[in-house]
Design an enzyme around this catalytic site. Structure first.
Site, short mmCIF file in Angstrom:
data_model
loop_
_atom_site.label_atom_id
_atom_site.label_comp_id
_atom_site.label_asym_id
_atom_site.label_seq_id
_atom_site.Cartn_x
_atom_site.Cartn_y
_atom_site.Cartn_z
CG HIS A 49 -2.04 0.95 1.19
ND1 HIS A 49 -1.99 2.24 1.65
CD2 HIS A 49 -3.30 0.79 0.73
CE1 HIS A 49 -3.17 2.82 1.50
NE2 HIS A 49 -3.97 1.96 0.95
CB ILE A 55 -0.19 6.17 1.27
CG1 ILE A 55 0.47 6.98 0.15
CG2 ILE A 55 -1.24 7.00 2.00
CD1 ILE A 55 -0.47 7.31 -1.00
N GLY A 58 -5.93 4.66 5.79
CA GLY A 58 -6.81 5.40 6.70
C GLY A 58 -7.39 4.53 7.80
CB VAL A 59 -8.69 1.05 7.85
CG1 VAL A 59 -7.49 0.25 7.36
CG2 VAL A 59 -9.53 0.24 8.79
CD GLU A 63 -7.46 -0.68 16.05
OE1 GLU A 63 -7.09 -1.08 17.16
OE2 GLU A 63 -8.66 -0.71 15.69
#
Length: 144
Positions: A49, A55, A58-59, A63
């Site tokens: 990723h 990068i 976002g998840v 978290e």
């Protein structure tokens, strides 16, 4: 109250590779937390990723914000031994990218808290710039 990662492990059950807090910089029990996650180049997600342009997903930012909030909540004697899990995510917006080498500062403010769960306002920044903000809902359950 400043906590290192070993002290954080005494409060929340997360462990590598899914413990994202390196240090808690400030904490008011059951009220607010400010923590930091130092984003290393060898982080597991960067392999895919995205190759050549890593990068932070976002998840994972979300978290990490939840883990920071859990530190504040689970230090309260009323909630020791409980587990804080996601109940929902509201109005979360991503406003910038997080890259290897960044220090991701995670801030949570507990807006509502009861024996069943609650709600927190969250914000993540890099170099003072907001990269994520919103609200998270959490449920407090028993640990097995």
């Amino acid at each position: 109250m400043v906590l290192n990662q070993e002290e954080i492990k005494q409060i929340i059950p997360h462990r590598a590779p899914f413990l994202f807090l390196d240090e808690v910089l400030e904490c008011e029990v059951a009220k607010r937390t400010k923590a930091v996650w130092r984003i290393r180049e060898d982080l597991f997600c960067f392999k895919g990723h995205f190759p050549g342009n890593p990068i932070l997903p976002g998840v994972l930012i979300t978290e990490a914000l939840a883990q920071a909030g859990a530190v504040a909540i689970l230090q309260d004697e009323k909630y020791k031994g409980r587990l804080a899990v996601f109940g929902g995510i509201d109005r979360v917006r991503f406003r910038g990218m997080v890259k290897p080498g960044d220090d991701l500062v995670l801030e949570t403010e507990i807006l509502r808290l009861s024996a069943m769960g609650g709600k927190g306002k969250v914000k993540a920044t890099v170099d003072g710039k907001t990269v994520c903000e919103g609200e998270i809902l959490f449920v407090l359950t028993k640990q097995d």
